[in-house]
Design a protein around this motif. Structure first.
Motif, PDB file in Angstrom:
ATOM      1  N   THR A 117       0.813  -1.214   0.000  1.00 39.20           N
ATOM      2  CA  THR A 117       0.000   0.000   0.000  1.00 39.20           C
ATOM      3  C   THR A 117       0.848   1.266   0.000  1.00 39.20           C
ATOM      4  O   THR A 117       0.433   2.282  -0.542  1.00 39.20           O
ATOM      5  CB  THR A 117      -0.953   0.025   1.204  1.00 39.20           C
ATOM      6  N   ILE A 118       2.031   1.220   0.572  1.00 39.52           N
ATOM      7  CA  ILE A 118       2.869   2.422   0.666  1.00 39.52           C
ATOM      8  C   ILE A 118       3.661   2.665  -0.628  1.00 39.52           C
ATOM      9  O   ILE A 118       3.745   3.797  -1.096  1.00 39.52           O
ATOM     10  CB  ILE A 118       3.819   2.322   1.872  1.00 39.52           C
ATOM     11  N   VAL A 119       4.224   1.622  -1.194  1.00 45.30           N
ATOM     12  CA  VAL A 119       5.073   1.796  -2.378  1.00 45.30           C
ATOM     13  C   VAL A 119       4.316   2.424  -3.555  1.00 45.30           C
ATOM     14  O   VAL A 119       4.824   3.365  -4.167  1.00 45.30           O
ATOM     15  CB  VAL A 119       5.758   0.461  -2.765  1.00 45.30           C
ATOM     16  N   PRO A 120       3.111   1.974  -3.901  1.00 47.40           N
ATOM     17  CA  PRO A 120       2.407   2.643  -5.009  1.00 47.40           C
ATOM     18  C   PRO A 120       2.116   4.124  -4.732  1.00 47.40           C
ATOM     19  O   PRO A 120       2.189   4.956  -5.644  1.00 47.40           O
ATOM     20  CB  PRO A 120       1.099   1.863  -5.144  1.00 47.40           C
ATOM     21  N   VAL A 121       1.823   4.449  -3.489  1.00 45.33           N
ATOM     22  CA  VAL A 121       1.572   5.856  -3.147  1.00 45.33           C
ATOM     23  C   VAL A 121       2.854   6.673  -3.300  1.00 45.33           C
ATOM     24  O   VAL A 121       2.831   7.780  -3.839  1.00 45.33           O
ATOM     25  CB  VAL A 121       0.999   5.975  -1.717  1.00 45.33           C
TER      26      VAL A 121
END
Length: 103
Positions: free
Chosen positions: A59-63
């Motif tokens: 969830t953090i990497v794409p953001v």
């Protein structure tokens, strides 16, 4: 309240048209909260199926990638100070005391 990070709402206020200047920052902040609310259920499902370390990473990497791309490709990335209407204030050099004249 004007948000948790004071810089963002101030920037949004300056960008918004006069007719919605008081409305725009608060609404965009709350819409961001609504989108962020989907993060927990997504992480819970990913943690249940793939394990905890994968869930926050997924969830953090794409953001982070989206923020980097938007920052690099955004219209203000290549704008000059004259194009945005804002320019830093130039300071006049101070004159030495002898140049000011005698009192």
């Amino acid at each position: 309240m004007q948000g948790a990070w004071r810089v963002t709402p101030a920037h949004l206020t300056e960008m918004s048209p006069d007719t919605i200047r008081g409305f725009y920052p608060g609404v965009t902040y709350q819409l961001g909260n609504c989108l962020a609310a989907f993060n927990l259920p997504i992480q819970e499902r990913l943690a249940a199926s793939h394990g905890y370390p994968f869930a926050p990473t997924a969830t953090i990497v794409p953001v982070l990638i989206a923020v980097a791309v938007l920052t690099l490709l955004g219209k203000e990335a290549a704008a000059s100070s004259s194009a945005t209407g804002w320019a830093p204030r130039r300071r006049r050099p101070r004159r030495a005391r002898a140049d000011r004249g005698s009192a």
